[in-house]
Each structure stands twice: as C-alpha cells, then as structure tokens.
Design a protein around this motif. Structure first.
Motif, short mmCIF file in Angstrom:
data_model
loop_
_atom_site.label_atom_id
_atom_site.label_comp_id
_atom_site.label_asym_id
_atom_site.label_seq_id
_atom_site.Cartn_x
_atom_site.Cartn_y
_atom_site.Cartn_z
N SER A 65 0.82 -1.21 0.00
CA SER A 65 0.00 0.00 0.00
C SER A 65 0.86 1.27 0.00
O SER A 65 2.06 1.25 0.28
N ASP A 66 0.20 2.38 -0.29
CA ASP A 66 0.88 3.68 -0.30
C ASP A 66 1.32 4.08 1.10
O ASP A 66 2.34 4.75 1.26
N VAL A 67 0.56 3.69 2.12
CA VAL A 67 0.92 4.02 3.50
C VAL A 67 2.25 3.37 3.87
O VAL A 67 3.14 4.01 4.45
N ARG A 72 8.13 3.71 4.62
CA ARG A 72 9.49 3.29 4.26
C ARG A 72 10.30 4.48 3.74
O ARG A 72 11.49 4.60 4.01
N ALA A 73 9.65 5.35 2.97
CA ALA A 73 10.34 6.52 2.43
C ALA A 73 10.78 7.49 3.52
O ALA A 73 11.77 8.19 3.36
N ARG A 74 10.03 7.51 4.64
CA ARG A 74 10.43 8.36 5.77
C ARG A 74 11.56 7.73 6.58
O ARG A 74 12.01 8.31 7.55
N GLU A 78 11.52 -1.74 8.61
CA GLU A 78 10.45 -2.61 8.11
C GLU A 78 9.60 -3.16 9.25
O GLU A 78 8.39 -3.35 9.11
N ARG A 79 10.22 -3.42 10.39
CA ARG A 79 9.50 -3.93 11.55
C ARG A 79 8.44 -2.93 12.01
O ARG A 79 7.30 -3.29 12.31
N VAL A 80 8.80 -1.66 12.06
CA VAL A 80 7.86 -0.62 12.49
C VAL A 80 6.76 -0.45 11.45
O VAL A 80 5.58 -0.29 11.80
N VAL A 81 7.12 -0.48 10.18
CA VAL A 81 6.12 -0.38 9.11
C VAL A 81 5.12 -1.51 9.25
O VAL A 81 3.90 -1.30 9.18
N ARG A 84 3.11 -1.16 12.88
CA ARG A 84 2.35 0.06 13.11
C ARG A 84 1.36 0.37 11.99
O ARG A 84 0.31 0.96 12.23
N HIS A 85 1.69 -0.03 10.77
CA HIS A 85 0.83 0.36 9.64
C HIS A 85 0.10 -0.82 8.99
O HIS A 85 -1.06 -0.70 8.64
N VAL A 86 0.80 -1.92 8.81
CA VAL A 86 0.21 -3.04 8.06
C VAL A 86 -0.73 -3.86 8.93
O VAL A 86 -1.86 -4.15 8.53
N VAL A 87 -0.29 -4.26 10.11
CA VAL A 87 -1.10 -5.15 10.96
C VAL A 87 -2.43 -4.51 11.36
O VAL A 87 -3.49 -5.14 11.21
#
Length: 168
Positions: A65-67, A72-74, A78-81, A84-87
């Motif tokens: 996803s874009d989120v 990742r761009a910020r 990967e663990r935090v992404v 915090r965002h995917v799960v």
C-alpha cells in the motif's frame, strides 16, 4: 467439513494414539478439559483456514500500500512499518470476516457436539427437532440468533476501536 475433521482427529488422537477420550463430557474438571480438547481443535481448525487466508491477503495488500511505501520513504524500519501500519489495517477485514462466520461457527458447533457426543445446546436442538418439540426449537433458534447478532455488534465495536476511520 468439520464433522470429517472431527472424525479424523478422533481416529488419530483417540483411537490410534490414545491421547484423548473419544466422546462424552467427563466428570471432573480435568476430564472435562480433556474431553473438550478435540472438539475445540476441530472448530478452530475448520475456521482458521478461512481467517488465515484473509489475513494473509490483507497483509500482502497492506505491504504494497501507499501508507507502507510512505513510511518506508520516511526511513522507518520494516519492523515498524509492519507492526504500526500493516497489521492494524489488516485486522479490520479479518475481524469482519470472523463476525460474518460466527453463524457458520455456531452451526458447526451443533454438528461437532453430535460427532463428539457432548451434551450442549446443539444436542438439545437436535433432540428437540427429532421429538418435534417446536417450542424448544424456536427458543434455541432465537437464542442462537441473538448470540449471533450480539457477536456481530461486538465485532463492529472492535472494528471502530481498531480503525478510527470507521464510524458506527
């Protein structure tokens, strides 16, 4: 189907390995727990395949996803992404799918009680149907319907709590 899975678990773990009792409910707390292991595993396994596939598909979509790309761009690891965002975004459709499958789960419990000879609401319903006790059938059906509606309401509340974009 759950009845076939239950029979296979009985053959493997009760008849062949002798780890669990074949049927019944038991007398003491330890016996009751031992008698409920195989029915619980049967119900969980029959529902877990659908939920696991849905959760995996949602997570794969969330990773693309874009989120996730923006995180990742910020420079987020990967663990935090992932956590915090995917799960959180992936749990919403899985919770809704679980709520939809509660009716199927309740119906499957009636069959599982018959396979494992457990005295419960399913056995009461089956006996009432065969003895043509319509009042008991209506009462049990109403109770199961109310339980399904209540569980769907709880799932909707959990969905709102998990995703602030969703409103009741």
């Amino acid at each position: 189907p759950p009845f076939w899975l239950g029979l296979m678990l009985i053959i493997l773990f009760s008849v062949t390995l002798g780890m669990f009792p074949v049927s019944g409910y038991g007398e003491t707390l330890e016996e009751k727990i031992a008698h409920l292991v195989l029915p619980s595993v049967t119900i969980a396994l029959s529902l877990s395949t659908v939920l696991t596939r849905s959760l995996r598909a949602a997570m794969v979509e969330g990773l693309r996803s874009d989120v996730a790309t923006a995180a990742r761009a910020r420079g987020m690891p990967e663990r935090v992404v992932f956590w915090r965002h995917v799960v959180p975004n992936s749990m919403v459709p899985t919770i809704n799918l679980l709520a939809i499958n509660i009716g199927w789960l309740i119906g499957g419990t009636v069959v599982i009680e018959s396979v494992f000879a457990i005295p419960g609401i399913g056995q009461l319903l089956v006996r009432a149907i065969f003895s043509r006790d319509y009042m008991v059938v209506q009462g049990v059906a109403m109770m199961l319907a109310c339980a399904t509606v209540l569980i769907n309401l709880i799932a909707d509340i959990v969905t709102v709590a998990a995703d602030p974009r969703v409103k009741l």
